[in-house]
Design a protein around this motif. Structure first.
Motif, PDB file in Angstrom:
ATOM      1  N   LEU A 107       0.841  -1.200   0.000  1.00 60.97           N
ATOM      2  CA  LEU A 107       0.000   0.000   0.000  1.00 60.97           C
ATOM      3  C   LEU A 107       0.872   1.244   0.000  1.00 60.97           C
ATOM      4  N   LEU A 108       0.507   2.207   0.832  1.00 58.80           N
ATOM      5  CA  LEU A 108       1.248   3.472   0.823  1.00 58.80           C
ATOM      6  C   LEU A 108       2.596   3.327   1.511  1.00 58.80           C
ATOM      7  N   HIS A 109       3.622   3.865   0.898  1.00 58.54           N
ATOM      8  CA  HIS A 109       4.949   3.871   1.495  1.00 58.54           C
ATOM      9  C   HIS A 109       5.416   5.314   1.584  1.00 58.54           C
ATOM     10  N   THR A 167      -3.560  18.520   4.532  1.00 54.84           N
ATOM     11  CA  THR A 167      -4.526  18.003   3.560  1.00 54.84           C
ATOM     12  C   THR A 167      -5.220  16.723   4.033  1.00 54.84           C
ATOM     13  N   CYS A 168      -4.657  16.067   5.043  1.00 59.96           N
ATOM     14  CA  CYS A 168      -5.229  14.783   5.487  1.00 59.96           C
ATOM     15  C   CYS A 168      -6.557  15.022   6.214  1.00 59.96           C
ATOM     16  N   PRO A 169      -7.645  14.451   5.721  1.00 57.09           N
ATOM     17  CA  PRO A 169      -8.945  14.739   6.339  1.00 57.09           C
ATOM     18  C   PRO A 169      -9.100  14.152   7.730  1.00 57.09           C
ATOM     19  N   VAL A 170      -8.289  13.146   8.067  1.00 55.12           N
ATOM     20  CA  VAL A 170      -8.447  12.513   9.386  1.00 55.12           C
ATOM     21  C   VAL A 170      -7.174  12.613  10.222  1.00 55.12           C
ATOM     22  N   LYS A 171      -6.231  13.427   9.773  1.00 54.44           N
ATOM     23  CA  LYS A 171      -4.965  13.658  10.491  1.00 54.44           C
ATOM     24  C   LYS A 171      -4.315  12.322  10.891  1.00 54.44           C
ATOM     25  N   ALA A 172      -4.143  11.474   9.881  1.00 51.99           N
ATOM     26  CA  ALA A 172      -3.540  10.156  10.131  1.00 51.99           C
ATOM     27  C   ALA A 172      -2.039  10.191   9.875  1.00 51.99           C
ATOM     28  N   ILE A 173      -1.438  11.359  10.124  1.00 58.98           N
ATOM     29  CA  ILE A 173       0.000  11.496   9.862  1.00 58.98           C
ATOM     30  C   ILE A 173       0.673  11.944  11.142  1.00 58.98           C
ATOM     31  N   GLU A 174       1.743  11.259  11.492  1.00 65.29           N
ATOM     32  CA  GLU A 174       2.489  11.706  12.670  1.00 65.29           C
ATOM     33  C   GLU A 174       3.817  12.285  12.216  1.00 65.29           C
ATOM     34  N   ARG A 201       5.034  10.655   8.844  1.00 67.52           N
ATOM     35  CA  ARG A 201       4.777   9.224   8.631  1.00 67.52           C
ATOM     36  C   ARG A 201       3.279   8.960   8.688  1.00 67.52           C
ATOM     37  N   ILE A 202       2.813   8.018   7.854  1.00 65.18           N
ATOM     38  CA  ILE A 202       1.387   7.678   7.865  1.00 65.18           C
ATOM     39  C   ILE A 202       1.118   6.668   8.979  1.00 65.18           C
ATOM     40  N   VAL A 203       0.073   6.924   9.748  1.00 66.97           N
ATOM     41  CA  VAL A 203      -0.341   5.961  10.776  1.00 66.97           C
ATOM     42  C   VAL A 203      -1.389   5.063  10.112  1.00 66.97           C
ATOM     43  N   ASP A 250      -4.996   4.538  11.236  1.00 66.10           N
ATOM     44  CA  ASP A 250      -5.905   5.694  11.213  1.00 66.10           C
ATOM     45  C   ASP A 250      -6.224   6.144   9.786  1.00 66.10           C
ATOM     46  N   CYS A 251      -5.420   5.675   8.836  1.00 62.65           N
ATOM     47  CA  CYS A 251      -5.501   6.164   7.453  1.00 62.65           C
ATOM     48  C   CYS A 251      -6.742   5.606   6.748  1.00 62.65           C
ATOM     49  N   ILE A 252      -7.357   6.434   5.891  1.00 69.32           N
ATOM     50  CA  ILE A 252      -8.513   5.945   5.119  1.00 69.32           C
ATOM     51  C   ILE A 252      -8.142   5.791   3.637  1.00 69.32           C
ATOM     52  N   PHE A 253      -6.862   5.947   3.318  1.00 72.31           N
ATOM     53  CA  PHE A 253      -6.321   5.681   1.975  1.00 72.31           C
ATOM     54  C   PHE A 253      -6.920   6.575   0.891  1.00 72.31           C
ATOM     55  N   CYS A 254      -7.163   7.823   1.255  1.00 71.99           N
ATOM     56  CA  CYS A 254      -7.710   8.740   0.249  1.00 71.99           C
ATOM     57  C   CYS A 254      -6.625   9.222  -0.710  1.00 71.99           C
ATOM     58  N   CYS A 255      -5.361   9.067  -0.312  1.00 72.45           N
ATOM     59  CA  CYS A 255      -4.195   9.399  -1.145  1.00 72.45           C
ATOM     60  C   CYS A 255      -4.031  10.896  -1.396  1.00 72.45           C
ATOM     61  N   ARG A 256      -4.737  11.717  -0.645  1.00 72.84           N
ATOM     62  CA  ARG A 256      -4.569  13.160  -0.840  1.00 72.84           C
ATOM     63  C   ARG A 256      -3.156  13.590  -0.484  1.00 72.84           C
ATOM     64  N   CYS A 257      -2.576  12.966   0.539  1.00 71.11           N
ATOM     65  CA  CYS A 257      -1.215  13.347   0.949  1.00 71.11           C
ATOM     66  C   CYS A 257      -0.213  13.038  -0.164  1.00 71.11           C
ATOM     67  N   MET A 258      -0.477  11.975  -0.907  1.00 66.77           N
ATOM     68  CA  MET A 258       0.432  11.615  -2.009  1.00 66.77           C
ATOM     69  C   MET A 258       0.443  12.689  -3.075  1.00 66.77           C
TER      70      MET A 258
HETATM   71  S1  SF4 Z   1      -3.923   8.600   2.502  1.00 70.99           S
HETATM   72 FE1  SF4 Z   1      -5.448  10.139   3.138  1.00 70.99          FE
HETATM   73  S2  SF4 Z   1      -6.038   9.487   5.183  1.00 70.99           S
HETATM   74 FE2  SF4 Z   1      -4.146   8.429   4.720  1.00 70.99          FE
HETATM   75  S3  SF4 Z   1      -2.541   9.730   5.566  1.00 70.99           S
HETATM   76 FE3  SF4 Z   1      -2.797  10.301   3.407  1.00 70.99          FE
HETATM   77  S4  SF4 Z   1      -4.240  12.009   3.430  1.00 70.99           S
HETATM   78 FE4  SF4 Z   1      -4.404  10.978   5.424  1.00 70.99          FE
END
Ligand code: SF4
Ligand code: SF4
Ligand code: SF4
Length: 564
Positions: free
Chosen positions: A3-5, A20-27, A34-36, A39-47
């Motif tokens: 998945l996300l790296h 940009t993370c809608p659920v603040k799943a980044i520490e 780093r992605i937690v 908590d991540c919902i895989f919306c990929c907005r951070c990418m």
């Molecule tokens: S993929 Fe979405 S939910 Fe997950 S860390 Fe990135 S912005 Fe946040």
């Protein structure tokens, strides 16, 4: 499937992915975001947002290539948004065949059946949330679990299609070609159906077959594809456009009760807003939800460079073409595509007002007006940021106004330039401020010391902090093998103690070296004297006077060295 790296990046002072993370799943730790995963919902907005491309998704292209080269029966499930990605959808399908896939089937053929299930479930329950989007499902299960009872208990078209292909062609490998990395995560949750995933542009990386191979592959494909019932149009090709699920599900325009409300919401923020504004889904509501604004045509791998309206037009145009295999997929075993949902939310952690205030105070936010809520740290408010610090997700110093104020202060410049380690300590003996020299002396990241008791650095019994006392003491730090003069004074205006360490280690080491050198010289002089005396005894008569003079001189020198 990976998945996300993320890879190392220069994240300091950036925080765009957090913003940009809608659920603040980044520490954020040690200047790295780093992605937690939990908590991540895989919306990929951070990418999409990262200016340094620090976040990537592992590609399955190599795996797919090996499958094709092994001669396996590899079938494509092609997401309907592909028609928005390319100006030549039929050419794109041909390209897939020319890479060696035995069948290229459109995921939309399963979406037709999924829509039939939605319609039936809506009639039975009277209200329903439908989504083909795994991000929406992740969001509801992790952050709004009270909505799970309303979710349609039917697989997404991707999973329904993969299950149907595996049922019909048990030896086949299924490769999903689509606009979205979250589908990988969805496929991982029900292993055994989707063997790999490619994005639309990754297809271009697959080598073409030779002309000879192509002829035999085409013949094999023709033999493998059954003559399904021809269907003039595939309504479900509209699924990737916002409102496409509603349109496909109610395409017949059949009579609906007057209370029926068909609604499509797209964009994760809009989905959140809608869910948080309702207590429960009103009777008669049929909701369609997509995490990407406008639907899957704007998915993270659907071609950012193409205007959304152009993609939409292309899909509407492609819908007019008959399906290549003329397939209306019969789902004989409906139970096979039933699914359930569960509450995966975490119990909320509540921090006390005092804990939050303490963090704000450390950032110099003593009054309400000091809380600028500027969002530069990635959090919407200073309070949110303070809670993230308490949760261990953010670092204290991630505050641009605070950093700026500090950097601008003359006193701060002085503090940073002095070689002495300076520690400001509260009346409760907690470290409030340190200069860079503290980090050098104690071999640590000086920012990590903020908020810790002074005792963490200097044993309490070694130094007395008292408003009326100016302490001064020479201390040896055995673990560091360092010596310092430690002095402490109270600053009443700030209600702080100032503890200053003057590092004597080098000085002490120099003195030690000098002492050793002197000792060596003295010993050498002693040896010369003894030698002279021995010789003198042997030839006393002849050289007596001279030897006595040498002895006097050397003894004098020895005494001087010892006295110094
Ligand atoms: S993929 Fe979405 S939910 Fe997950 S860390 Fe990135 S912005 Fe946040
Ligand atoms: S967007 Fe996030 S991962 Fe990318 S550089 Fe900025 S802080 Fe680092
Ligand atoms: S709406 Fe976006 S995130 Fe959701 S399935 Fe479609 S492309 Fe993926």
């Amino acid at each position: 499937m990976g998945l996300l790296h993320f890879q190392a990046a220069n994240c300091k002072n950036c925080y765009r992915c957090i913003r940009t993370c809608p659920v603040k799943a980044i520490e954020f730790k040690d200047n790295q975001a780093r992605i937690v995963a939990e908590d991540c919902i895989f919306c990929c907005r951070c990418m999409k947002e990262c200016p340094q491309n620090a976040k990537t998704v592992e590609s399955d292209a190599g795996k797919v290539l090996r499958m094709l080269q092994s001669g396996a029966n590899v079938i494509v499930s092609l997401a309907p948004s592909f028609a928005g990605f390319t100006p030549d959808p039929h050419g794109y399908i041909r390209r897939l065949y020319r890479a060696g896939f035995s069948q290229v089937r459109e995921t939309a053929e399963a979406a037709e059946e999924v829509s039939r299930c939605y319609e039936e479930e809506f009639r039975r329950k009277g209200r329903l949330i439908t989504t083909a989007c795994p991000v929406v499902v992740e969001y509801i299960e992790k952050y709004s679990p009270q909505w799970t009872p309303y979710l349609a208990e039917t697989d997404s078209p991707l999973m329904a299609h993969a299950k149907w292909i595996k049922e019909r062609y048990p030896d086949a490998k299924v490769v999903f070609v689509g606009p979205c990395y979250a589908k990988k995560m969805e496929a991982n949750q029900q292993p055994g159906y989707v063997d790999a995933m490619l994005t639309f542009d990754e297809v271009e990386w697959l080598p073409l077959l030779t002309a000879e191979e192509e002829v035999s592959a085409a013949a094999a494909a023709a033999a493998a594809v059954p003559a399904d019932v021809p269907s003039p149009l595939m309504e479900a090709r509209l699924y990737p456009i916002d409102g496409g699920v509603v349109e496909t599900t109610f395409k017949t325009g059949s009579e609906q009760p007057a209370s029926t409300r068909l609604r499509a919401v797209s964009g994760i923020e809009n989905c959140r807003k809608l869910l948080s504004s309702l207590k429960e889904l009103p009777e008669g509501y049929f909701l369609e939800m997509n995490a990407c604004e406008g639907g899957c045509i704007n998915g993270p791998a659907a071609g950012d460079h193409i205007h959304p309206l152009l993609k939409q037009d292309r899909i509407l145009a492609y819908r007019q073409h008959p399906a290549p295999q003329g397939s209306a997929l019969p789902m004989e075993k409906k139970d096979m595509i039933r699914r359930s949902f569960r509450d995966r939310s975490k119990a909320p952690v509540r921090y006390s007002k005092e804990e939050i205030r303490d963090i704000l105070l450390k950032l110099g936010k003593e009054r309400r007006e000091d809380e600028l809520n500027c969002g530069a740290c990635g959090y919407d408010t200073c309070k949110d940021k303070a809670e993230a610090v308490l949760a261990g997700k953010a670092e204290l110093y991630m505050c641009m106004p605070y950093a700026q104020t500090r950097a601008e202060s003359f006193a701060h410049v002085l503090l940073e330039k002095t070689p002495n380690a300076v520690i400001a300590v509260t009346e409760q003996h907690l470290i409030k401020e340190v200069n860079a020299a503290v980090g050098v002396f104690f071999h640590t990241d000086s920012q990590q010391l903020l908020g810790l008791p002074l005792e963490y650095l200097i044993p309490a019994e070694e130094i007395t902090l008292s408003p009326g006392e100016h302490a001064r003491k020479k201390l040896y730090f055995p673990e560091l093998r360092k010596t310092a003069i430690v002095s402490a004074a109270y600053v009443p205006e700030q209600q702080l103690y100032l503890v200053i360490l003057h590092d004597l280690t080098e000085q002490e080491q120099e003195q030690e070296k000098l002492r050793a050198l002197k000792q060596e010289t003295v010993e050498m002089a002693q040896r010369v004297i003894e030698n002279q005396m021995r010789v003198a005894q042997e030839i006393a008569g002849l050289l007596g006077e001279t030897t006595a003079e040498t002895k006097v001189t050397l003894t004098k020198m020895k005494r001087l060295l010892l006295e110094e």
